[in-house]
Scaffold this motif. Structure first.
Motif, mmCIF file in Angstrom:
data_model
loop_
_atom_site.group_PDB
_atom_site.id
_atom_site.type_symbol
_atom_site.label_atom_id
_atom_site.label_comp_id
_atom_site.label_asym_id
_atom_site.label_seq_id
_atom_site.Cartn_x
_atom_site.Cartn_y
_atom_site.Cartn_z
ATOM 1 N N THR A 13 0.820 -1.208 0.000
ATOM 2 C CA THR A 13 0.000 0.000 0.000
ATOM 3 C C THR A 13 0.855 1.260 0.000
ATOM 4 O O THR A 13 0.317 2.359 0.155
ATOM 5 N N GLU A 27 -10.715 -0.114 -1.347
ATOM 6 C CA GLU A 27 -10.825 -0.283 0.096
ATOM 7 C C GLU A 27 -11.973 -1.223 0.452
ATOM 8 O O GLU A 27 -12.994 -1.255 -0.228
ATOM 9 N N LYS A 28 -11.804 -1.969 1.527
ATOM 10 C CA LYS A 28 -12.874 -2.819 2.044
ATOM 11 C C LYS A 28 -13.312 -2.406 3.444
ATOM 12 O O LYS A 28 -14.393 -2.793 3.885
ATOM 13 N N ALA A 30 -13.380 0.993 6.338
ATOM 14 C CA ALA A 30 -13.187 2.404 6.669
ATOM 15 C C ALA A 30 -13.022 2.513 8.178
ATOM 16 O O ALA A 30 -13.795 1.910 8.938
ATOM 17 N N ASP A 51 -17.263 -2.872 1.816
ATOM 18 C CA ASP A 51 -17.186 -3.785 0.681
ATOM 19 C C ASP A 51 -18.610 -4.127 0.230
ATOM 20 O O ASP A 51 -19.341 -4.820 0.930
ATOM 21 N N SER A 396 -11.972 7.918 -2.162
ATOM 22 C CA SER A 396 -11.241 6.678 -2.432
ATOM 23 C C SER A 396 -10.123 6.952 -3.429
ATOM 24 O O SER A 396 -10.165 7.910 -4.203
ATOM 25 N N ARG A 397 -9.137 6.057 -3.442
ATOM 26 C CA ARG A 397 -7.977 6.273 -4.305
ATOM 27 C C ARG A 397 -8.345 6.302 -5.785
ATOM 28 O O ARG A 397 -7.734 7.031 -6.569
ATOM 29 N N ARG A 460 -10.748 7.247 7.586
ATOM 30 C CA ARG A 460 -9.565 6.780 6.864
ATOM 31 C C ARG A 460 -9.913 5.446 6.212
ATOM 32 O O ARG A 460 -10.662 4.643 6.788
ATOM 33 N N LEU A 461 -9.366 5.190 5.025
ATOM 34 C CA LEU A 461 -9.704 3.991 4.279
ATOM 35 C C LEU A 461 -8.537 3.011 4.278
ATOM 36 O O LEU A 461 -7.372 3.410 4.186
ATOM 37 N N SER A 462 -8.842 1.725 4.393
ATOM 38 C CA SER A 462 -7.798 0.705 4.368
ATOM 39 C C SER A 462 -7.033 0.790 3.053
ATOM 40 O O SER A 462 -7.616 0.966 1.991
ATOM 41 N N GLY A 463 -5.727 0.722 3.144
ATOM 42 C CA GLY A 463 -4.900 0.820 1.947
ATOM 43 C C GLY A 463 -4.613 2.228 1.503
ATOM 44 O O GLY A 463 -3.914 2.445 0.513
ATOM 45 N N ASP A 465 -6.041 6.553 1.121
ATOM 46 C CA ASP A 465 -7.115 7.331 0.514
ATOM 47 C C ASP A 465 -6.537 8.607 -0.069
ATOM 48 O O ASP A 465 -5.318 8.786 -0.100
#
Length: 474
Positions: A13, A27-28, A30, A51, A396-397, A460-463, A465
């Motif tokens: 990441t 992301e899955k 938050a 997700d 999101s990214r 914040r988002l996993s992986g 943002d």
């Protein structure tokens, strides 16, 4: 600089470029910080399933409470991110986007949570005390953290003692989270603090201004506002040396300069700053900074006017003005630098602008939820008049999903929504390839008891943002 061959050994990441970040899996989860306004219960870090293919989509699937009360969690961030590729003398092979730093805006404590081994249920790893922050850096009221090239940068609103200034930036160690020192070596005229961001490849850090703790903790002070005492400038610094280089005054009527969003393109030299209110007409605005030669120049590129309203429908603080100020409280820039999202917390509107030409933003979408007078409901709960409005915004990214929460700051919530701000989080969708536009996701709307009586603030988002990372390569 870490070489290309080391990419496979680093955290996947950590993205070498904005394009790599956009192309990575979505992301899955938050992570959302939520606080108890009464300070009777611990604040918490909530984990939300985002997700769409999951059976628990749009619900809280993890809940991690703080060991203390009265922290008022506000902004938070990762221990490490894509800026790791700019590190010198740091082992990027062992560095991971693993820990979340949760500063307490009221307590000045910093709680560090570990998202491993179970990302749904982060666990407390360490608490950095207010005493350590004051002793080693001379600051209090930590606000925003950014993972940077030589540590974690933590902007703070106040000095170490009392509720005054100057505010500034504390530097924390990436691995131990010990407070190292104050980042500044020469602050020049800077006194008020708020956000901090940078252009890594230009060795430039930018800071904005809100107010000292005593100026903000009991709500917006009308006397200070009308006397134009809140922040109204941007500051540009030498990132490597911590030295102040330039102050740009936006004009004293442009009060409360908040979020900074620099371009993600590492070679670009522009970005946006949001201004909450003008004392001339209660409008809010967005400003662009850019480099001309060796000088940083700032100009207003978006103005959002106040909306007339019946005084009877307004909170006491606004009745003399007969209008609802937009109160831009956050802005978010997509990773491809194409769209800017503007949260108008007062009117309850989230605006989308095409900023492909950053000097000439063009509005391409708008959604209303809540608002001081509108109380616009969410499609998933059409009978629920919402308090608050889109406040913190995270993108999101890949730029297709936008997450918003509704609480600004406890005392300000109560001042502008005296009959209750409530607690909610919503997800919106857009299609960048089709030119933008906004649509509310009817299946991802958290409210009521979802946050167990706490007010959600930031996501914040996993992986990673759009506001977590800075990139070193195109």
């Amino acid at each position: 600089m870490t070489g290309p061959s080391a990419q496979s050994q680093t955290d996947p990441t950590f993205y070498r470029s904005p394009g790599d970040a956009i192309a990575a899996p979505p992301e899955k989860l938050a992570y959302v910080v939520a606080f108890d306004r009464t300070a009777a219960k611990p604040d918490a870090l909530a984990t939300v399933d985002v997700d769409p293919d999951s059976g628990t989509y749009g619900s809280v699937v993890g809940w991690s409470e703080l060991p203390t009360t009265g922290d008022e969690l506000h902004h938070f961030g990762w221990n490490a991110c894509s800026s790791a590729f700019a590190h010198t003398g740091h082992d990027t092979d062992g560095l991971r986007r693993r820990f979340l730093l949760l500063p307490g805006l009221r307590s000045s404590n910093i709680h560090v949570f570990d998202t491993e081994p179970d990302p749904r249920q982060p666990v407390l790893h360490k608490t950095v005390t207010a005493a350590e922050l004051a002793e080693k850096a001379g600051y209090s009221r930590p606000h925003t953290s950014h993972c940077g090239p030589d540590g974690v940068y933590l902007s703070c609103l106040g000095a170490g003692e009392g509720s005054g200034g100057p505010g500034g930036i504390a530097l924390l160690d990436h691995d131990t989270f010990d407070v190292v020192r104050a980042w500044e070596t020469d602050r020049g005229p800077q006194y008020l603090a708020y956000d901090a961001w940078w252009h890594l490849n230009r060795n430039t850090l930018i800071t904005s201004e809100w107010g000292t703790p005593s100026m903000i903790e009991d709500g917006l002070n009308p006397e200070l506002l009308l006397a134009q005492k809140y922040g109204h400038a941007l500051h540009f610094w030498d990132l490597a040396e911590g030295r102040h280089r330039q102050r740009v005054d936006l004009g004293e009527q442009y009060q409360i300069v908040l979020e900074l969003r620099p371009s993600h393109d590492p070679e670009a030299t522009w970005g946006f700053a949001g201004v909450a209110v003008s004392t001339e007409d209660l409008s809010a605005s967005v400003w662009r900074w850019h480099l001309e030669g060796d000088t940083w120049v700032v100009d207003k590129v978006i103005t959002v006017p106040a909306e007339p309203a019946d005084a009877a429908d307004l909170p006491p603080a606004l009745r003399p003005f007969g209008a609802v100020p937009p109160l831009i409280s956050d802005i978010g820039l997509s990773v491809d630098d194409q769209f800017l999202y503007v949260s108008c917390w007062g009117t309850g509107e989230l605006k989308q602008f095409d900023v492909s030409d950053p000097a000439r933003p063009r509005e391409t979408g708008s959604v209303r939820l809540g608002g001081i007078t509108g109380r616009v409901p969410h499609p998933a709960a059409p009978s629920l008049r919402l308090g608050g409005g889109p406040q913190m915004v995270e993108v999101s990214r890949d730029g297709r999903r936008i997450y918003v929460t509704n609480s600004l700051y406890g005392s300000w919530d109560d001042q502008f929504y005296p009959d209750g701000v409530g607690a909610w989080m919503a997800k919106l969708e857009t299609d960048p390839a089709a030119g933008g536009g906004l649509r509310v996701d009817g299946k991802c709307f958290l409210h009521g008891d979802d946050f167990r009586g706490l007010r959600p603030h930031q996501v914040r988002l996993s992986g990673g943002d759009a506001s977590s990372d800075s990139y070193c390569f195109r």
